[in-house]
Design a protein around this motif. Structure first.
Motif, mmCIF file in Angstrom:
data_model
loop_
_atom_site.group_PDB
_atom_site.id
_atom_site.type_symbol
_atom_site.label_atom_id
_atom_site.label_comp_id
_atom_site.label_asym_id
_atom_site.label_seq_id
_atom_site.Cartn_x
_atom_site.Cartn_y
_atom_site.Cartn_z
ATOM 1 N N GLY A 10 -34.713 -66.364 107.692
ATOM 2 C CA GLY A 10 -34.485 -65.107 108.408
ATOM 3 C C GLY A 10 -33.132 -65.025 109.085
ATOM 4 N N ALA A 11 -32.275 -66.050 108.908
ATOM 5 C CA ALA A 11 -30.963 -66.040 109.574
ATOM 6 C C ALA A 11 -30.042 -64.991 108.975
ATOM 7 N N THR A 31 -31.801 -70.073 95.734
ATOM 8 C CA THR A 31 -32.973 -70.797 95.217
ATOM 9 C C THR A 31 -34.254 -70.023 95.543
ATOM 10 N N LEU A 35 -36.808 -69.082 92.631
ATOM 11 C CA LEU A 35 -38.223 -69.471 92.722
ATOM 12 C C LEU A 35 -39.133 -68.243 92.605
ATOM 13 N N ARG A 36 -38.728 -67.129 93.255
ATOM 14 C CA ARG A 36 -39.555 -65.916 93.167
ATOM 15 C C ARG A 36 -39.557 -65.372 91.736
ATOM 16 N N GLU A 57 -44.205 -74.363 102.951
ATOM 17 C CA GLU A 57 -43.585 -75.670 102.697
ATOM 18 C C GLU A 57 -42.408 -75.499 101.739
ATOM 19 N N LEU A 58 -41.676 -76.595 101.502
ATOM 20 C CA LEU A 58 -40.572 -76.554 100.546
ATOM 21 C C LEU A 58 -41.060 -76.952 99.160
ATOM 22 N N VAL A 59 -40.475 -76.339 98.152
ATOM 23 C CA VAL A 59 -40.722 -76.732 96.767
ATOM 24 C C VAL A 59 -40.042 -78.102 96.574
ATOM 25 N N VAL A 64 -36.281 -77.821 92.392
ATOM 26 C CA VAL A 64 -35.201 -76.968 92.890
ATOM 27 C C VAL A 64 -33.851 -77.401 92.316
ATOM 28 N N GLY A 85 -29.286 -70.997 100.537
ATOM 29 C CA GLY A 85 -30.598 -71.604 100.799
ATOM 30 C C GLY A 85 -30.776 -72.968 100.163
ATOM 31 N N VAL A 86 -29.726 -73.550 99.689
ATOM 32 C CA VAL A 86 -29.787 -74.884 99.099
ATOM 33 C C VAL A 86 -28.471 -75.585 99.404
ATOM 34 N N ARG A 88 -31.717 -77.800 101.047
ATOM 35 C CA ARG A 88 -32.637 -77.623 102.168
ATOM 36 C C ARG A 88 -33.201 -78.957 102.668
ATOM 37 N N GLN A 92 -31.640 -83.199 98.682
ATOM 38 C CA GLN A 92 -30.995 -82.169 97.849
ATOM 39 C C GLN A 92 -29.479 -82.211 98.023
ATOM 40 N N ARG A 135 -43.092 -59.912 100.069
ATOM 41 C CA ARG A 135 -42.945 -61.367 100.247
ATOM 42 C C ARG A 135 -44.159 -61.863 100.988
ATOM 43 N N ASP A 137 -44.821 -64.623 101.992
ATOM 44 C CA ASP A 137 -44.554 -65.664 102.995
ATOM 45 C C ASP A 137 -43.978 -65.065 104.283
ATOM 46 N N GLY A 174 -25.773 -60.207 115.837
ATOM 47 C CA GLY A 174 -24.817 -59.096 115.822
ATOM 48 C C GLY A 174 -25.126 -58.234 114.616
HETATM 49 P P1 B4P Z 1 -32.510 -62.484 104.928
HETATM 50 O O1 B4P Z 1 -31.059 -62.305 104.594
HETATM 51 O O2 B4P Z 1 -33.505 -61.971 103.948
HETATM 52 O O3 B4P Z 1 -32.873 -64.001 105.300
HETATM 53 P P2 B4P Z 1 -32.770 -65.382 104.530
HETATM 54 O O4 B4P Z 1 -32.078 -66.279 105.518
HETATM 55 O O5 B4P Z 1 -32.131 -65.230 103.197
HETATM 56 O O6 B4P Z 1 -34.312 -65.715 104.308
HETATM 57 P P3 B4P Z 1 -35.256 -66.931 103.898
HETATM 58 O O7 B4P Z 1 -34.660 -68.249 104.338
HETATM 59 O O8 B4P Z 1 -36.555 -66.545 104.474
HETATM 60 O O9 B4P Z 1 -35.444 -66.928 102.343
HETATM 61 P P4 B4P Z 1 -35.298 -67.862 101.057
HETATM 62 O O10 B4P Z 1 -35.427 -66.895 99.954
HETATM 63 O O11 B4P Z 1 -34.044 -68.691 101.120
HETATM 64 O O12 B4P Z 1 -32.718 -61.802 106.345
HETATM 65 C C1 B4P Z 1 -33.994 -61.740 106.963
HETATM 66 C C2 B4P Z 1 -34.208 -60.368 107.589
HETATM 67 O O13 B4P Z 1 -33.277 -60.158 108.647
HETATM 68 C C3 B4P Z 1 -33.995 -59.218 106.600
HETATM 69 O O14 B4P Z 1 -34.998 -58.264 106.791
HETATM 70 C C4 B4P Z 1 -32.629 -58.659 106.953
HETATM 71 O O15 B4P Z 1 -32.523 -57.272 106.700
HETATM 72 C C5 B4P Z 1 -32.556 -58.946 108.449
HETATM 73 N N1 B4P Z 1 -31.181 -59.189 108.909
HETATM 74 C C6 B4P Z 1 -30.234 -59.911 108.265
HETATM 75 N N2 B4P Z 1 -29.086 -59.928 108.977
HETATM 76 C C7 B4P Z 1 -29.335 -59.204 110.120
HETATM 77 C C8 B4P Z 1 -28.540 -58.858 111.288
HETATM 78 N N3 B4P Z 1 -27.261 -59.261 111.442
HETATM 79 N N4 B4P Z 1 -29.139 -58.128 112.263
HETATM 80 C C9 B4P Z 1 -30.424 -57.736 112.152
HETATM 81 N N5 B4P Z 1 -31.213 -57.999 111.071
HETATM 82 C C10 B4P Z 1 -30.675 -58.743 110.072
HETATM 83 O O16 B4P Z 1 -36.537 -68.914 101.065
HETATM 84 C C11 B4P Z 1 -37.908 -68.581 100.818
HETATM 85 C C12 B4P Z 1 -38.757 -69.829 100.477
HETATM 86 O O17 B4P Z 1 -38.321 -70.406 99.203
HETATM 87 C C13 B4P Z 1 -38.680 -71.015 101.443
HETATM 88 O O18 B4P Z 1 -39.566 -70.879 102.537
HETATM 89 C C14 B4P Z 1 -39.037 -72.225 100.517
HETATM 90 O O19 B4P Z 1 -40.433 -72.375 100.369
HETATM 91 C C15 B4P Z 1 -38.463 -71.842 99.174
HETATM 92 N N6 B4P Z 1 -37.129 -72.442 98.926
HETATM 93 C C16 B4P Z 1 -35.948 -71.756 98.831
HETATM 94 N N7 B4P Z 1 -34.926 -72.610 98.612
HETATM 95 C C17 B4P Z 1 -35.476 -73.867 98.560
HETATM 96 C C18 B4P Z 1 -34.934 -75.166 98.399
HETATM 97 N N8 B4P Z 1 -33.606 -75.368 98.231
HETATM 98 N N9 B4P Z 1 -35.776 -76.225 98.404
HETATM 99 C C19 B4P Z 1 -37.087 -76.061 98.567
HETATM 100 N N10 B4P Z 1 -37.684 -74.858 98.740
HETATM 101 C C20 B4P Z 1 -36.889 -73.761 98.753
#
Ligand code: B4P
Length: 189
Positions: A10-11, A31, A35-36, A57-59, A64, A85-86, A88, A92, A135, A137, A174
């Motif tokens: 969510g960062a 990643t 994965l999706r 959990e992590l895959v 990955v 996202g990698v 993680r 890795q 999503r 999750d 911000g």
């Molecule tokens: P996003 O931009 O969607 O957040 P993210 O950091 O990419 O998300 P996340 O870590 O959950 O996902 P990932 O697919 O990597 O922003 C979140 C929200 O905030 C959005 O609604 C956005 O609009 C809002 N937002 C963004 N910026 C903003 C701002 N400045 N102000 C206000 N709002 C803002 O991972 C999903 C899953 O995949 C993991 O839990 C894990 O199980 C698996 N996975 C992925 N990579 C893996 C790896 N390398 N190894 C193992 N498992 C892995």
């Protein structure tokens, strides 16, 4: 240019990744998205991955990093890429270091987006509402689990790069445009 984008769930990694690839003309490798896609294909592997994503959990590192290896072998990655996202886990990060060494390729920047936990939970909750369950999750329970997994398994990755003088930390609170400016400045400094 080879950039890694790190940060808790969510960062805004996915959000900032779009801005980075538009500015530098490099492919976006998420990643989470890979994965999706695997889940959407309905394959046997996809079903196993879905169960892991839904638990927060992590895959496994092997699944990955095999996906990442395949992806960076494609011709569009010869001039660089953005990894979102990698790595993680530290494992890795070590596998990635070996993959890059074999290709005689160096990293340009590792950018860590930092956001306080209460803001992260709020963003994930809002994304869950906005995407109407797209999503599975993005529930409060799974989000809390994902943050716990981040603290134990992914926060050490930032330390791994910090010790190698590669980490650039950016405040992720911000507007999207404000955060992008900070990310670009950290990459180009
Ligand atoms: P996003 O931009 O969607 O957040 P993210 O950091 O990419 O998300 P996340 O870590 O959950 O996902 P990932 O697919 O990597 O922003 C979140 C929200 O905030 C959005 O609604 C956005 O609009 C809002 N937002 C963004 N910026 C903003 C701002 N400045 N102000 C206000 N709002 C803002 O991972 C999903 C899953 O995949 C993991 O839990 C894990 O199980 C698996 N996975 C992925 N990579 C893996 C790896 N390398 N190894 C193992 N498992 C892995």
């Amino acid at each position: 240019m080879r950039i890694i984008l790190l940060g808790p769930p969510g960062a805004g990694k996915g959000t900032q990744a779009k801005e980075i690839v538009a500015r530098y003309g490099i492919p976006h490798i998420s990643t989470g998205d890979l994965l999706r896609e695997q889940v959407a294909s309905g394959s046997e592997l996809g079903n196993r991955v879905k169960a892991i994503l839904d638990s927060g959990e992590l895959v496994t590192d092997e699944i990955v990093m095999e996906m990442v290896d395949d992806r960076i072998n494609r011709p569009d990655c010869t001039k660089g890429f953005l990894l979102d996202g990698v790595p993680r886990t530290v494992k890795q990060a070590e596998i990635l270091a070996t993959m890059l060494e074999h290709r005689h390729a160096a990293l340009s920047a590792v950018v860590q987006i930092s956001v306080p936990e209460d803001v992260l939970l709020e963003r994930i909750r809002n994304r869950g509402i906005a995407n109407a369950g797209a999503r599975t999750d993005d529930t409060a329970e799974v989000a809390a689990k994902r943050l716990e997994v981040y603290r134990t398994q992914t926060a050490p990755v930032a330390q791994y790069y910090r010790e190698r003088n590669a980490l650039r930390e950016v405040n992720g609170v911000g507007t999207v445009a404000e955060v992008s400016e900070r990310v670009f400045a950290s990459v180009e400094r």
